[in-house]
Scaffold this motif. Sequence first.
Motif, mmCIF file in Angstrom:
data_model
loop_
_atom_site.group_PDB
_atom_site.id
_atom_site.type_symbol
_atom_site.label_atom_id
_atom_site.label_comp_id
_atom_site.label_asym_id
_atom_site.label_seq_id
_atom_site.Cartn_x
_atom_site.Cartn_y
_atom_site.Cartn_z
ATOM 1 N N VAL A 113 67.991 21.567 62.930
ATOM 2 C CA VAL A 113 67.412 20.663 63.920
ATOM 3 C C VAL A 113 65.898 20.750 63.816
ATOM 4 O O VAL A 113 65.315 21.831 63.946
ATOM 5 C CB VAL A 113 67.895 21.019 65.342
ATOM 6 C CG1 VAL A 113 67.127 20.210 66.390
ATOM 7 C CG2 VAL A 113 69.385 20.783 65.463
ATOM 8 N N LEU A 114 65.274 19.591 63.568
ATOM 9 C CA LEU A 114 63.826 19.555 63.358
ATOM 10 C C LEU A 114 63.100 18.611 64.308
ATOM 11 O O LEU A 114 61.916 18.342 64.142
ATOM 12 C CB LEU A 114 63.527 19.171 61.909
ATOM 13 C CG LEU A 114 64.012 20.199 60.877
ATOM 14 C CD1 LEU A 114 63.909 19.641 59.477
ATOM 15 C CD2 LEU A 114 63.234 21.495 61.009
ATOM 16 N N GLY A 115 63.823 18.117 65.298
ATOM 17 C CA GLY A 115 63.201 17.259 66.295
ATOM 18 C C GLY A 115 64.220 16.833 67.324
ATOM 19 O O GLY A 115 65.433 16.947 67.107
ATOM 20 N N PHE A 116 63.721 16.352 68.459
ATOM 21 C CA PHE A 116 64.615 15.874 69.506
ATOM 22 C C PHE A 116 63.916 14.802 70.329
ATOM 23 O O PHE A 116 62.687 14.687 70.335
ATOM 24 C CB PHE A 116 65.084 17.019 70.411
ATOM 25 C CG PHE A 116 64.012 17.582 71.303
ATOM 26 C CD1 PHE A 116 63.829 17.113 72.592
ATOM 27 C CD2 PHE A 116 63.170 18.590 70.840
ATOM 28 C CE1 PHE A 116 62.830 17.633 73.406
ATOM 29 C CE2 PHE A 116 62.179 19.116 71.645
ATOM 30 C CZ PHE A 116 62.006 18.631 72.933
ATOM 31 N N ALA A 117 64.733 14.015 70.995
ATOM 32 C CA ALA A 117 64.246 13.009 71.935
ATOM 33 C C ALA A 117 65.251 12.915 73.068
ATOM 34 O O ALA A 117 66.462 13.042 72.848
ATOM 35 C CB ALA A 117 64.078 11.648 71.256
ATOM 36 N N THR A 118 64.754 12.696 74.258
ATOM 37 C CA THR A 118 65.616 12.567 75.421
ATOM 38 C C THR A 118 64.883 11.760 76.489
ATOM 39 O O THR A 118 63.690 11.480 76.360
ATOM 40 C CB THR A 118 66.031 13.960 75.967
ATOM 41 O OG1 THR A 118 67.013 13.779 76.999
ATOM 42 C CG2 THR A 118 64.849 14.750 76.485
ATOM 43 N N TYR A 119 65.609 11.373 77.504
ATOM 44 C CA TYR A 119 64.954 10.746 78.651
ATOM 45 C C TYR A 119 65.618 11.199 79.926
ATOM 46 O O TYR A 119 66.746 11.690 79.936
ATOM 47 C CB TYR A 119 64.930 9.220 78.549
ATOM 48 C CG TYR A 119 66.267 8.528 78.426
ATOM 49 C CD1 TYR A 119 67.095 8.362 79.522
ATOM 50 C CD2 TYR A 119 66.677 8.004 77.208
ATOM 51 C CE1 TYR A 119 68.307 7.715 79.417
ATOM 52 C CE2 TYR A 119 67.884 7.356 77.089
ATOM 53 C CZ TYR A 119 68.697 7.203 78.202
ATOM 54 O OH TYR A 119 69.897 6.554 78.088
ATOM 55 N N GLY A 120 64.854 11.031 80.993
ATOM 56 C CA GLY A 120 65.336 11.373 82.328
ATOM 57 C C GLY A 120 64.669 10.466 83.341
ATOM 58 O O GLY A 120 63.935 9.541 82.972
ATOM 59 N N PRO A 121 64.893 10.704 84.603
ATOM 60 C CA PRO A 121 64.324 9.844 85.640
ATOM 61 C C PRO A 121 62.808 9.735 85.530
ATOM 62 O O PRO A 121 62.124 10.709 85.209
ATOM 63 C CB PRO A 121 64.710 10.546 86.944
ATOM 64 C CG PRO A 121 65.862 11.421 86.584
ATOM 65 C CD PRO A 121 65.651 11.828 85.157
ATOM 66 N N PHE A 122 62.305 8.539 85.805
ATOM 67 C CA PHE A 122 60.853 8.340 85.859
ATOM 68 C C PHE A 122 60.341 8.750 87.231
ATOM 69 O O PHE A 122 59.407 9.529 87.343
ATOM 70 C CB PHE A 122 60.510 6.879 85.558
ATOM 71 C CG PHE A 122 59.072 6.533 85.788
ATOM 72 C CD1 PHE A 122 58.073 7.126 85.036
ATOM 73 C CD2 PHE A 122 58.719 5.619 86.757
ATOM 74 C CE1 PHE A 122 56.733 6.814 85.250
ATOM 75 C CE2 PHE A 122 57.388 5.298 86.977
ATOM 76 C CZ PHE A 122 56.394 5.894 86.226
ATOM 77 N N ARG A 123 60.940 8.208 88.262
ATOM 78 C CA ARG A 123 60.635 8.572 89.642
ATOM 79 C C ARG A 123 61.927 8.475 90.444
ATOM 80 O O ARG A 123 62.888 7.859 90.000
ATOM 81 C CB ARG A 123 59.599 7.604 90.247
ATOM 82 C CG ARG A 123 58.252 7.679 89.540
ATOM 83 C CD ARG A 123 57.227 6.859 90.232
ATOM 84 N NE ARG A 123 56.803 7.588 91.431
ATOM 85 C CZ ARG A 123 55.847 7.171 92.240
ATOM 86 N NH1 ARG A 123 55.227 6.040 91.993
ATOM 87 N NH2 ARG A 123 55.510 7.868 93.296
ATOM 88 N N GLY A 124 61.928 9.072 91.615
ATOM 89 C CA GLY A 124 63.114 9.040 92.457
ATOM 90 C C GLY A 124 63.256 7.721 93.191
ATOM 91 O O GLY A 124 62.318 6.932 93.293
ATOM 92 N N GLY A 125 64.427 7.489 93.693
ATOM 93 C CA GLY A 125 64.690 6.303 94.503
ATOM 94 C C GLY A 125 65.392 5.209 93.727
ATOM 95 O O GLY A 125 65.218 5.084 92.512
ATOM 96 N N PRO A 126 66.168 4.387 94.429
ATOM 97 C CA PRO A 126 66.970 3.361 93.767
ATOM 98 C C PRO A 126 66.148 2.275 93.076
ATOM 99 O O PRO A 126 66.618 1.655 92.125
ATOM 100 C CB PRO A 126 67.830 2.777 94.893
ATOM 101 C CG PRO A 126 67.093 3.113 96.151
ATOM 102 C CD PRO A 126 66.377 4.400 95.876
ATOM 103 N N GLY A 127 64.948 2.055 93.516
ATOM 104 C CA GLY A 127 64.114 1.023 92.895
ATOM 105 C C GLY A 127 63.706 1.345 91.464
ATOM 106 O O GLY A 127 63.310 0.458 90.714
#
Length: 163
Positions: free
Chosen positions: A59-73
């Motif tokens: 494994v020589l790299g990774f990418a992921t994502y998660g919440p930007f900000r809270g709330g349904p909007g």
Amino acid sequence: MIIRPAQVSDAPSIAEITNAIIRDTLVTFTTDERSVDVIVADIKTRGPSYLVAEKDGQVLGFATYGPFRGGPGYAQCREHTIQLAPQMRGQGAGRALMSALENAARAERVHVLVAGISSANPGAIAFHSAIGYTQVGQMPEVGFKWGKRLDLVLMQKILANDE
């Protein structure tokens, strides 16, 4: 090189990549290294939105994502992270990871991906521009590391039109 979903067994390699970046660069503002256990929990939580680049079994790299900000909007907006081992930079791994990550985001009906980039990382700004991200803001001096005040550059890419 292959791009695939991260597995729990990848956590030590991911920790090695990210902790070197934390220790040795201004790419991230944090100084707190990430434990293998924390990365394992992230992999389990994020599932198909946590990808790795593997070459010759390593494994020589990774990418992921998660919440930007809270709330349904903000439910259709995510902030991503991409990090590569030094020997993978400029080899196409970043583009391949981001393409796969964007496809995973589209499948989850994510509308916007956001990149928060240290101003001390002009290579990341150029990379994101080259793959279609637009700079939408800059927050002066919000970061502080190694006695330096650092700006946060915000970039985004709209992945799909509203239906």
